[in-house]
Design a protein around this motif. Structure first.
Motif, PDB file in Angstrom:
ATOM      1  N   LYS A  44     -72.727 -56.891   7.062  1.00 55.88           N
ATOM      2  CA  LYS A  44     -74.179 -57.472   6.475  1.00 55.88           C
ATOM      3  C   LYS A  44     -73.362 -58.680   5.189  1.00 55.88           C
ATOM      4  N   LEU A  45     -74.079 -59.948   5.389  1.00 57.85           N
ATOM      5  CA  LEU A  45     -73.403 -61.014   4.343  1.00 57.85           C
ATOM      6  C   LEU A  45     -74.252 -60.924   3.217  1.00 57.85           C
ATOM      7  N   ILE A  46     -73.981 -61.553   2.037  1.00 55.75           N
ATOM      8  CA  ILE A  46     -74.347 -61.585   0.870  1.00 55.75           C
ATOM      9  C   ILE A  46     -74.798 -62.932   0.392  1.00 55.75           C
ATOM     10  N   GLU A  47     -75.529 -63.050  -0.843  1.00 58.82           N
ATOM     11  CA  GLU A  47     -75.956 -64.273  -1.576  1.00 58.82           C
ATOM     12  C   GLU A  47     -76.854 -65.016  -0.453  1.00 58.82           C
ATOM     13  N   ASN A  48     -76.295 -66.411  -0.232  1.00 58.64           N
ATOM     14  CA  ASN A  48     -77.190 -67.162   0.437  1.00 58.64           C
ATOM     15  C   ASN A  48     -77.324 -66.998   1.869  1.00 58.64           C
ATOM     16  N   LEU A  49     -76.493 -66.060   2.411  1.00 58.36           N
ATOM     17  CA  LEU A  49     -76.264 -65.576   3.890  1.00 58.36           C
ATOM     18  C   LEU A  49     -76.710 -64.182   3.900  1.00 58.36           C
ATOM     19  N   LYS A  50     -77.689 -63.787   3.329  1.00 59.72           N
ATOM     20  CA  LYS A  50     -78.018 -62.343   3.098  1.00 59.72           C
ATOM     21  C   LYS A  50     -78.902 -61.867   4.237  1.00 59.72           C
ATOM     22  N   ASP A  51     -79.551 -62.711   5.175  1.00 63.92           N
ATOM     23  CA  ASP A  51     -80.199 -62.372   6.269  1.00 63.92           C
ATOM     24  C   ASP A  51     -79.294 -62.398   7.483  1.00 63.92           C
ATOM     25  N   LYS A  52     -77.844 -62.924   7.181  1.00 66.87           N
ATOM     26  CA  LYS A  52     -77.129 -62.870   8.506  1.00 66.87           C
ATOM     27  C   LYS A  52     -76.023 -61.789   8.445  1.00 66.87           C
ATOM     28  N   TYR A  53     -75.169 -61.682   9.548  1.00 67.73           N
ATOM     29  CA  TYR A  53     -74.441 -60.792   9.805  1.00 67.73           C
ATOM     30  C   TYR A  53     -73.014 -61.633  10.568  1.00 67.73           C
ATOM     31  N   SER A  54     -72.013 -60.748  10.294  1.00 67.04           N
ATOM     32  CA  SER A  54     -70.796 -61.275  10.883  1.00 67.04           C
ATOM     33  C   SER A  54     -69.737 -60.360  11.636  1.00 67.04           C
ATOM     34  N   ARG A  55     -69.477 -60.688  12.525  1.00 62.80           N
ATOM     35  CA  ARG A  55     -68.464 -60.057  13.547  1.00 62.80           C
ATOM     36  C   ARG A  55     -67.018 -60.811  13.650  1.00 62.80           C
ATOM     37  N   ARG A  56     -65.937 -60.106  13.572  1.00 62.48           N
ATOM     38  CA  ARG A  56     -64.745 -60.895  14.009  1.00 62.48           C
ATOM     39  C   ARG A  56     -64.502 -61.078  15.287  1.00 62.48           C
ATOM     40  N   LEU A  57     -64.126 -62.373  15.813  1.00 61.53           N
ATOM     41  CA  LEU A  57     -63.887 -62.384  17.368  1.00 61.53           C
ATOM     42  C   LEU A  57     -62.240 -62.523  17.224  1.00 61.53           C
ATOM     43  N   THR A  58     -61.575 -63.167  16.385  1.00 58.84           N
ATOM     44  CA  THR A  58     -60.347 -63.133  16.323  1.00 58.84           C
ATOM     45  C   THR A  58     -59.903 -62.734  14.793  1.00 58.84           C
ATOM     46  N   ILE A  59     -58.741 -62.592  14.435  1.00 60.14           N
ATOM     47  CA  ILE A  59     -58.268 -62.844  13.191  1.00 60.14           C
ATOM     48  C   ILE A  59     -58.786 -63.945  12.173  1.00 60.14           C
ATOM     49  N   GLN A  60     -58.626 -64.985  12.689  1.00 60.37           N
ATOM     50  CA  GLN A  60     -59.160 -66.197  12.089  1.00 60.37           C
ATOM     51  C   GLN A  60     -60.459 -66.706  12.138  1.00 60.37           C
ATOM     52  N   HIS A  61     -61.217 -66.327  13.473  1.00 59.68           N
ATOM     53  CA  HIS A  61     -62.658 -66.557  13.858  1.00 59.68           C
ATOM     54  C   HIS A  61     -63.727 -65.521  13.919  1.00 59.68           C
ATOM     55  N   ARG A  62     -64.716 -65.882  13.212  1.00 58.32           N
ATOM     56  CA  ARG A  62     -65.928 -65.031  13.272  1.00 58.32           C
ATOM     57  C   ARG A  62     -67.083 -65.431  13.777  1.00 58.32           C
ATOM     58  N   ILE A  63     -68.158 -64.653  14.203  1.00 53.94           N
ATOM     59  CA  ILE A  63     -69.335 -65.164  14.619  1.00 53.94           C
ATOM     60  C   ILE A  63     -70.159 -64.793  13.490  1.00 53.94           C
ATOM     61  N   VAL A  64     -71.253 -65.599  13.052  1.00 52.97           N
ATOM     62  CA  VAL A  64     -72.286 -65.550  12.188  1.00 52.97           C
ATOM     63  C   VAL A  64     -73.642 -65.519  13.043  1.00 52.97           C
ATOM     64  N   TYR A  65     -74.328 -64.510  12.617  1.00 57.31           N
ATOM     65  CA  TYR A  65     -75.632 -64.272  13.539  1.00 57.31           C
ATOM     66  C   TYR A  65     -76.843 -63.790  12.560  1.00 57.31           C
ATOM     67  N   SER A  66     -77.899 -63.878  13.031  1.00 56.60           N
ATOM     68  CA  SER A  66     -79.161 -63.391  12.436  1.00 56.60           C
ATOM     69  C   SER A  66     -79.866 -62.629  13.477  1.00 56.60           C
ATOM     70  N   VAL A  67     -80.793 -61.587  13.203  1.00 61.90           N
ATOM     71  CA  VAL A  67     -81.645 -60.984  14.123  1.00 61.90           C
ATOM     72  C   VAL A  67     -82.926 -61.083  13.856  1.00 61.90           C
ATOM     73  N   ASP A  68     -83.651 -61.604  14.791  1.00 67.31           N
ATOM     74  CA  ASP A  68     -85.282 -61.522  14.624  1.00 67.31           C
ATOM     75  C   ASP A  68     -85.971 -60.565  15.396  1.00 67.31           C
ATOM     76  N   SER A  69     -86.262 -59.462  14.898  1.00 71.66           N
ATOM     77  CA  SER A  69     -86.721 -58.345  15.556  1.00 71.66           C
ATOM     78  C   SER A  69     -88.037 -58.645  16.173  1.00 71.66           C
ATOM     79  N   ASN A  70     -88.961 -59.319  15.471  1.00 72.68           N
ATOM     80  CA  ASN A  70     -90.184 -59.658  15.881  1.00 72.68           C
ATOM     81  C   ASN A  70     -90.373 -60.525  17.079  1.00 72.68           C
ATOM     82  N   ALA A  71     -89.338 -61.421  16.892  1.00 69.18           N
ATOM     83  CA  ALA A  71     -89.598 -62.385  18.343  1.00 69.18           C
ATOM     84  C   ALA A  71     -88.399 -61.951  19.239  1.00 69.18           C
TER      85      ALA A  71
END
Length: 85
Positions: A44-71
């Motif tokens: 889970k990310l923090i500060e201005n990205l606190k509603d987003k999550y991150s996963r590693r794709l490779t050592i260099q690249h990550r995916i940043v995403y959010s989840v809207d459970s209601n929608a």
């Protein structure tokens, strides 16, 4: 919970970069059925990205995403660089 996956406008260029680097299949680490599935680990990310999550794709690249459970949507914000959005 099955969710649809949507790309934010900021991630459309990232998708082209992933495909050209043959990393397009790695994008599916965000599962439509369980976006918090472990492994691969997520954080889970923090500060201005606190509603987003991150996963590693490779050592260099990550995916940043959010989840809207209601929608029932997973929104991919970035899939190439680190936390710039």
């Amino acid at each position: 919970m099955e969710c649809s996956i949507k790309l934010a406008k900021s991630a459309t260029k990232d998708l082209k970069n992933l495909k050209s680097a043959h990393l397009g299949k790695k994008l599916m680490v965000v599962s439509q059925n369980n976006s918090f599935q472990n492994p691969p680990p997520y954080e889970k990310l923090i500060e201005n990205l606190k509603d987003k999550y991150s996963r590693r794709l490779t050592i260099q690249h990550r995916i940043v995403y959010s989840v809207d459970s209601n929608a029932k949507e997973i929104i991919i914000w970035s899939a190439w660089t680190r936390y710039e959005k």
